[in-house]
Design a protein around this motif. Structure first.
Motif, PDB file in Angstrom:
ATOM      1  N   ALA A 274      11.474   9.141   6.115  1.00 35.13           N
ATOM      2  CA  ALA A 274      12.222   7.937   5.732  1.00 35.13           C
ATOM      3  C   ALA A 274      12.077   7.694   4.231  1.00 35.13           C
ATOM      4  N   PRO A 275      13.026   6.976   3.621  1.00 34.27           N
ATOM      5  CA  PRO A 275      12.907   6.655   2.196  1.00 34.27           C
ATOM      6  C   PRO A 275      11.608   5.923   1.865  1.00 34.27           C
ATOM      7  N   GLN A 276      11.203   5.005   2.722  1.00 38.60           N
ATOM      8  CA  GLN A 276       9.920   4.302   2.580  1.00 38.60           C
ATOM      9  C   GLN A 276       9.450   3.869   3.958  1.00 38.60           C
ATOM     10  N   GLY A 277       8.639   4.715   4.600  1.00 37.14           N
ATOM     11  CA  GLY A 277       8.131   4.392   5.920  1.00 37.14           C
ATOM     12  C   GLY A 277       7.098   3.275   5.866  1.00 37.14           C
TER      13      GLY A 277
ATOM     14  N   LEU B 246      -0.086   5.674   0.854  1.00 30.72           N
ATOM     15  CA  LEU B 246       0.782   5.060  -0.155  1.00 30.72           C
ATOM     16  C   LEU B 246       1.241   6.065  -1.210  1.00 30.72           C
ATOM     17  N   PRO B 247       0.375   6.987  -1.652  1.00 29.08           N
ATOM     18  CA  PRO B 247       0.852   7.976  -2.627  1.00 29.08           C
ATOM     19  C   PRO B 247       1.996   8.840  -2.098  1.00 29.08           C
ATOM     20  N   GLN B 248       2.170   8.867  -0.789  1.00 28.17           N
ATOM     21  CA  GLN B 248       3.246   9.652  -0.172  1.00 28.17           C
ATOM     22  C   GLN B 248       4.433   8.783   0.234  1.00 28.17           C
ATOM     23  N   GLY B 249       4.414   7.529  -0.194  1.00 30.41           N
ATOM     24  CA  GLY B 249       5.547   6.646   0.039  1.00 30.41           C
ATOM     25  C   GLY B 249       5.525   5.904   1.356  1.00 30.41           C
ATOM     26  N   ILE B 250       4.389   5.912   2.050  1.00 30.25           N
ATOM     27  CA  ILE B 250       4.283   5.201   3.329  1.00 30.25           C
ATOM     28  C   ILE B 250       3.393   3.976   3.154  1.00 30.25           C
ATOM     29  N   LEU B 251       3.925   2.811   3.470  1.00 33.94           N
ATOM     30  CA  LEU B 251       3.186   1.563   3.346  1.00 33.94           C
ATOM     31  C   LEU B 251       2.505   1.227   4.667  1.00 33.94           C
ATOM     32  N   SER B 252       1.384   0.537   4.585  1.00 34.53           N
ATOM     33  CA  SER B 252       0.667   0.088   5.778  1.00 34.53           C
ATOM     34  C   SER B 252       0.245  -1.354   5.586  1.00 34.53           C
ATOM     35  N   VAL B 253       0.471  -2.173   6.609  1.00 34.94           N
ATOM     36  CA  VAL B 253       0.165  -3.592   6.489  1.00 34.94           C
ATOM     37  C   VAL B 253      -0.294  -4.143   7.834  1.00 34.94           C
ATOM     38  N   ALA B 254      -1.187  -5.131   7.782  1.00 32.84           N
ATOM     39  CA  ALA B 254      -1.620  -5.856   8.972  1.00 32.84           C
ATOM     40  C   ALA B 254      -0.902  -7.204   9.001  1.00 32.84           C
ATOM     41  N   LEU B 255      -0.523  -7.643  10.207  1.00 31.45           N
ATOM     42  CA  LEU B 255       0.243  -8.879  10.348  1.00 31.45           C
ATOM     43  C   LEU B 255      -0.369  -9.789  11.400  1.00 31.45           C
ATOM     44  N   HIS B 256      -0.460 -11.068  11.048  1.00 27.96           N
ATOM     45  CA  HIS B 256      -0.868 -12.087  12.022  1.00 27.96           C
ATOM     46  C   HIS B 256       0.380 -12.802  12.503  1.00 27.96           C
ATOM     47  N   PRO B 257       0.704 -12.736  13.811  1.00 20.90           N
ATOM     48  CA  PRO B 257       1.955 -13.323  14.302  1.00 20.90           C
ATOM     49  C   PRO B 257       1.928 -14.827  14.467  1.00 20.90           C
TER      50      PRO B 257
END
Length: 233
Positions: free
Chosen positions: A128-131, A173-184
């Motif tokens: 993907a362009p930015q996974g 992240l250096p490979q263009g993949i972001l990771s995030v934690a979310l509180h719903p």
């Protein structure tokens, strides 16, 4: 090109609401849960949107099954992976009464499975362009938010998940993949109960807004559904 989402634990609550929200926004959704045959609302959605919603039976603690699904989706660009499947474990126990076997089960679902999902679907996210890897956490996993004690099993599983998210960000992240934690938020679901403060629609619309506007500088962070940052430490 139509954006694509893979989500776990999609049969009810926040997961089901996220499926509906992303379908309404024109996404292709791959939705998974342990027993599709019992997921009547999900099955109805799939009947109504056969081109945009594909259902998959998946137990996220079965790592062979996770890899098998990855093979099915081999070569498919994946814009977003939402690790939503979760397990609270026992309630009402106090200090001195922690069930170690249940603790292991909660960790398998809440902490280990999201990492194994990230590993399995890394190739698709990279296409993907930015996974984005979004893991549904809870603010009870924040050290700062823990002012009442207790909840050893669930708290520790979400604190560990937040650590996994940070490491994923550093590695990917250096490979263009972001990771995030979310509180719903405290949501009116089977887990949240009827006295929760918000409904699923408020939660998922907020979560999607956070993800729609996520930038590389925000990768590795922990966000509330309203976009505010939650302190992990």
């Amino acid at each position: 090109m139509q954006p694509r989402l893979l989500i776990t634990g999609a049969n009810r609550g926040i997961g089901l609401a996220l499926v509906k929200h992303y379908l309404d926004d024109g996404w292709h959704v791959d939705a998974s849960c342990r027993d599709i045959s019992q997921a009547q609302e999900l099955l109805s959605l799939a009947s109504a949107s056969p081109q945009n919603l594909h259902l998959h039976t998946l137990d996220v603690t079965d790592h062979d099954a996770v890899m098998a699904l990855s093979q099915i989706l081999k070569g498919t660009p994946l814009d977003l992976l939402i690790n939503n499947a979760g397990y609270y474990g026992p309630k009402g126990y106090g200090f001195g009464h922690t069930n170690a076997n249940e603790w292991r089960k909660v960790f398998e679902v809440n902490t280990i499975a999201p990492l194994k999902m990230a590993e399995a679907f890394y190739p698709q996210l990279k296409l993907a362009p930015q996974g984005i890897i979004a893991s549904i956490s809870s603010k009870v996993g924040s050290m700062t938010e823990n002012t009442s004690g207790g909840g050893y099993i669930y708290r520790s599983s979400k604190a560990a998940l937040n650590s996994v998210v940070k490491s994923l960000s550093n590695d990917l992240l250096p490979q263009g993949i972001l990771s995030v934690a979310l509180h719903p938020g405290w949501v009116q679901t089977e887990m949240g109960g009827p006295n929760a403060l918000i409904d699923t629609q408020v939660s998922v619309s907020g979560l999607k807004n956070v993800l729609d506007n996520l930038s590389p500088s925000q990768s590795g962070e922990f966000y509330n559904f309203d976009g505010t940052n939650i302190v992990v430490a």
